[in-house]
Design an enzyme around this catalytic site. Structure first.
Site, short mmCIF file in Angstrom:
data_model
loop_
_atom_site.label_atom_id
_atom_site.label_comp_id
_atom_site.label_asym_id
_atom_site.label_seq_id
_atom_site.Cartn_x
_atom_site.Cartn_y
_atom_site.Cartn_z
N GLY A 18 -3.76 -8.37 -2.41
CA GLY A 18 -2.84 -7.58 -1.42
C GLY A 18 -3.55 -7.40 -0.02
O GLY A 18 -4.58 -7.68 0.35
N ASP A 45 -4.70 -7.65 -14.69
CA ASP A 45 -3.34 -6.59 -14.70
C ASP A 45 -3.65 -5.42 -14.95
O ASP A 45 -4.09 -5.01 -16.28
CB ASP A 45 -2.50 -7.28 -15.40
CG ASP A 45 -1.10 -6.70 -15.61
OD1 ASP A 45 -1.21 -5.47 -15.25
OD2 ASP A 45 -0.15 -7.06 -16.39
N ILE A 46 -3.74 -4.31 -14.23
CA ILE A 46 -4.13 -2.98 -14.44
C ILE A 46 -3.26 -2.12 -15.45
O ILE A 46 -3.52 -1.21 -15.91
CB ILE A 46 -4.43 -2.12 -13.20
CG1 ILE A 46 -3.29 -2.02 -12.38
CG2 ILE A 46 -5.54 -2.76 -12.44
CD1 ILE A 46 -3.27 -0.82 -11.19
N ALA A 69 -0.93 -1.95 -6.29
CA ALA A 69 0.00 -0.81 -6.43
C ALA A 69 1.60 -1.58 -6.51
O ALA A 69 1.50 -2.84 -6.18
CB ALA A 69 -0.07 -0.04 -5.37
N THR A 71 4.22 -1.71 -4.42
CA THR A 71 4.49 -1.13 -3.17
C THR A 71 6.00 -1.50 -2.56
O THR A 71 6.10 -1.19 -1.36
CB THR A 71 3.43 -1.82 -2.18
OG1 THR A 71 3.51 -3.29 -2.41
CG2 THR A 71 2.11 -1.29 -2.46
N THR A 110 -0.63 7.62 -0.69
CA THR A 110 0.26 7.34 0.45
C THR A 110 0.77 8.61 1.05
O THR A 110 0.82 9.57 0.42
CB THR A 110 1.60 6.41 -0.33
OG1 THR A 110 2.65 6.53 0.81
CG2 THR A 110 2.26 7.08 -1.49
N TYR A 134 9.05 5.63 -5.38
CA TYR A 134 7.55 5.22 -4.97
C TYR A 134 6.79 6.41 -4.86
O TYR A 134 5.59 6.34 -5.26
CB TYR A 134 7.73 4.57 -3.87
CG TYR A 134 6.25 3.94 -3.30
CD1 TYR A 134 5.63 3.05 -3.90
CD2 TYR A 134 5.82 4.64 -2.25
CE1 TYR A 134 4.26 2.78 -3.31
CE2 TYR A 134 4.83 4.42 -1.42
CZ TYR A 134 3.89 3.21 -1.97
OH TYR A 134 2.62 3.21 -1.52
N LYS A 138 3.48 7.52 -7.24
CA LYS A 138 2.08 7.63 -6.35
C LYS A 138 1.45 8.99 -6.50
O LYS A 138 -0.10 9.23 -6.97
CB LYS A 138 2.23 7.03 -5.07
CG LYS A 138 2.48 5.70 -4.65
CD LYS A 138 1.40 4.76 -5.17
CE LYS A 138 0.05 4.57 -4.16
NZ LYS A 138 -0.83 3.76 -4.44
N1 LIG Z 1 1.59 -1.12 2.57
C1 LIG Z 1 1.98 0.15 3.26
O1 LIG Z 1 2.65 0.26 4.19
C2 LIG Z 1 1.27 1.30 2.49
C3 LIG Z 1 1.51 2.65 2.95
C4 LIG Z 1 0.98 3.81 2.58
C5 LIG Z 1 0.23 3.63 1.15
N2 LIG Z 1 -0.13 2.21 0.76
C6 LIG Z 1 -1.09 2.12 -0.33
O2 LIG Z 1 -2.01 1.28 -0.15
C7 LIG Z 1 -2.65 0.44 -1.10
C8 LIG Z 1 -2.84 -0.91 -0.69
O3 LIG Z 1 -1.44 -1.50 -0.20
P1 LIG Z 1 -1.44 -2.84 0.27
O4 LIG Z 1 -0.44 -2.76 1.75
O5 LIG Z 1 -2.22 -3.57 0.25
O6 LIG Z 1 -0.23 -3.31 -0.84
P2 LIG Z 1 0.18 -4.83 -1.11
O7 LIG Z 1 -0.14 -5.95 0.01
O8 LIG Z 1 1.53 -4.79 -1.81
O9 LIG Z 1 -0.83 -5.33 -2.20
C9 LIG Z 1 -0.66 -4.61 -3.62
C10 LIG Z 1 -1.36 -5.64 -4.62
O10 LIG Z 1 -1.39 -4.94 -5.88
C11 LIG Z 1 -1.24 -6.05 -6.70
N3 LIG Z 1 -0.82 -5.54 -8.01
C12 LIG Z 1 0.66 -5.32 -8.06
N4 LIG Z 1 0.78 -4.81 -9.69
C13 LIG Z 1 -0.24 -5.23 -9.87
C14 LIG Z 1 -1.01 -4.92 -11.62
N5 LIG Z 1 -0.09 -4.41 -12.43
N6 LIG Z 1 -2.23 -5.25 -11.76
C15 LIG Z 1 -3.12 -5.67 -10.51
N7 LIG Z 1 -2.62 -5.80 -9.37
C16 LIG Z 1 -1.44 -5.49 -8.97
C17 LIG Z 1 -0.11 -6.99 -6.15
O11 LIG Z 1 -0.39 -8.23 -6.75
P3 LIG Z 1 0.29 -9.71 -6.18
O12 LIG Z 1 -0.57 -10.03 -5.46
O13 LIG Z 1 0.30 -10.51 -7.29
O14 LIG Z 1 1.69 -9.31 -6.18
C18 LIG Z 1 -0.81 -6.94 -4.62
O15 LIG Z 1 -1.82 -7.87 -4.64
C19 LIG Z 1 -1.64 0.82 -2.22
O16 LIG Z 1 -2.23 1.86 -3.25
C20 LIG Z 1 -0.46 1.22 -1.48
O17 LIG Z 1 0.43 2.14 -2.21
C21 LIG Z 1 0.39 1.33 1.43
#
Ligand SMILES: NC(=O)c1ccc[n+]([C@@H]2O[C@H](COP(=O)([O-])OP(=O)(O)OC[C@H]3O[C@@H](n4cnc5c(N)ncnc54)[C@H](OP(=O)(O)O)[C@@H]3O)[C@@H](O)[C@H]2O)c1
Length: 284
Positions: A18, A45-46, A69, A71, A110, A134, A138
């Site tokens: 991610g 896979d968590i 997550a 997302t 988040t 969502y 979270k």
């Molecule tokens: N993006 C935002 O704007 C935002 C805002 C606030 C908070 N956050 C939080 O910040 C954190 C990081 O976000 P990010 O932007 O890096 O998210 P992201 O780019 O969507 O990456 C999430 C990663 O989680 C992986 N994932 C999904 N289901 C899974 C599972 N069952 N087991 C293992 N891995 C799994 C996905 O795998 P795949 O690569 O296979 O899809 C992806 O690589 C998250 O906790 C998110 O809730 C994000």
């Protein structure tokens, strides 16, 4: 045989593909004294308690950084079960595994745990009240961490962007090559976060061996609307695109978004000085 490396800590990173996971992979290059174990969703896979337990039975971790997550904020509205499975139940499994080994869990959450009805920045003491699935999933994940563990950092972040994956900055840049004019909402106020800065901030906590556990807010410094953000993206890139401010009603989405999700950063600022939002944008 070469000299044995002096390893300070063994760190598991879930969701390694991610935005934050890949940013941590970048930052990790500057921390050779740590033993990083990056796991993509395919490798770990968590949502599989069995797989988590298998991994933890073979490796003794000092830290687990949970970047995995669900997302897809809008999709979660009709896919509640999977959102809760990844963002809540799986976080319970990770928390239990960390507890058994006395590992510190650094869990990412988040700004969407808040309803956005405040007009001043949300502090860690403010009561969450999510307005979409969502956010609710979270929040449930946060509650598991707090119920199960003492040694945890829950880091709530917002509007994450990076060089990787899908994010607002990349979407704007793509649309900017296709159109001369764009409509962007100007009544949702928040703070963008460059994932590279967040990755650095997480490593700072580990490097300090911080033990003041609890919930922390982390975003870039500054409060803006998506419209302000879009304008700055094009300006930074030197692109001439007309950006029109529009209200959220003109751009309906399946999931409601908080109107105001700026977070108070003073607690995190005790660890590091958090950069302003324009600085992170220049990196991308
Ligand atoms: N993006 C935002 O704007 C935002 C805002 C606030 C908070 N956050 C939080 O910040 C954190 C990081 O976000 P990010 O932007 O890096 O998210 P992201 O780019 O969507 O990456 C999430 C990663 O989680 C992986 N994932 C999904 N289901 C899974 C599972 N069952 N087991 C293992 N891995 C799994 C996905 O795998 P795949 O690569 O296979 O899809 C992806 O690589 C998250 O906790 C998110 O809730 C994000």
């Amino acid at each position: 045989m070469g000299a044995e490396k002096n390893i300070r800590s063994k760190i598991l990173i879930t969701g390694a593909n991610g935005q934050l996971g890949r940013s941590l992979q970048n930052v990790a290059k500057r921390y050779p004294e740590y033993d990083f174990h990056f796991k993509t969703s395919k490798e770990l896979d968590i949502t599989s308690k069995e797989n988590i337990n298998k991994l933890f039975a073979h490796e003794k971790f000092d830290y687990c950084i949970n970047c995995a997550a669900y997302t897809a904020v809008d999709k979660a509205e009709t896919d509640q079960e999977n959102a809760f499975l990844v963002n809540a139940e799986a976080v319970k499994y990770l928390s239990e595994a960390c507890k058994a080994q006395n590992a510190v869990l650094i869990h990412i959450s988040t700004d969407f745990v808040f309803d956005g009805s405040k007009t001043t920045p949300y502090t860690e003491e403010d009561t969450p009240n999510p307005i979409n699935v969502y956010g609710a999933s979270k929040l449930k994940g946060e509650q598991y961490v707090q119920d199960i563990l003492k040694n945890y950092f829950i880091i709530r972040t917002s509007w994450v962007y990076s060089e990787y994956g899908n994010n607002f900055v990349k979407t704007m840049l793509r649309l900017g090559t296709e159109r001369d004019e764009l409509n962007v909402v100007n009544d949702q106020i928040g703070s963008p976060t460059y994932a590279g800065d967040l990755a650095e901030a997480i490593m700072k906590i580990i490097n300090l061996e911080a033990t003041n556990y609890g919930i922390y807010h982390y975003s870039s410094e500054g409060a803006i609307s998506w419209y302000d953000f879009a304008k700055e993206i094009f300006e930074t890139k030197g692109m001439t695109i007309k950006v029109n401010p529009i209200p959220s009603e003109a751009y309906p989405t399946p999931a409601k978004r908080p109107a105001f999700s700026v977070m108070d950063l003073s607690k995190f600022n005790r660890f590091i000085v958090i950069p302003g939002w324009k600085k992170g944008l220049k990196n991308v």
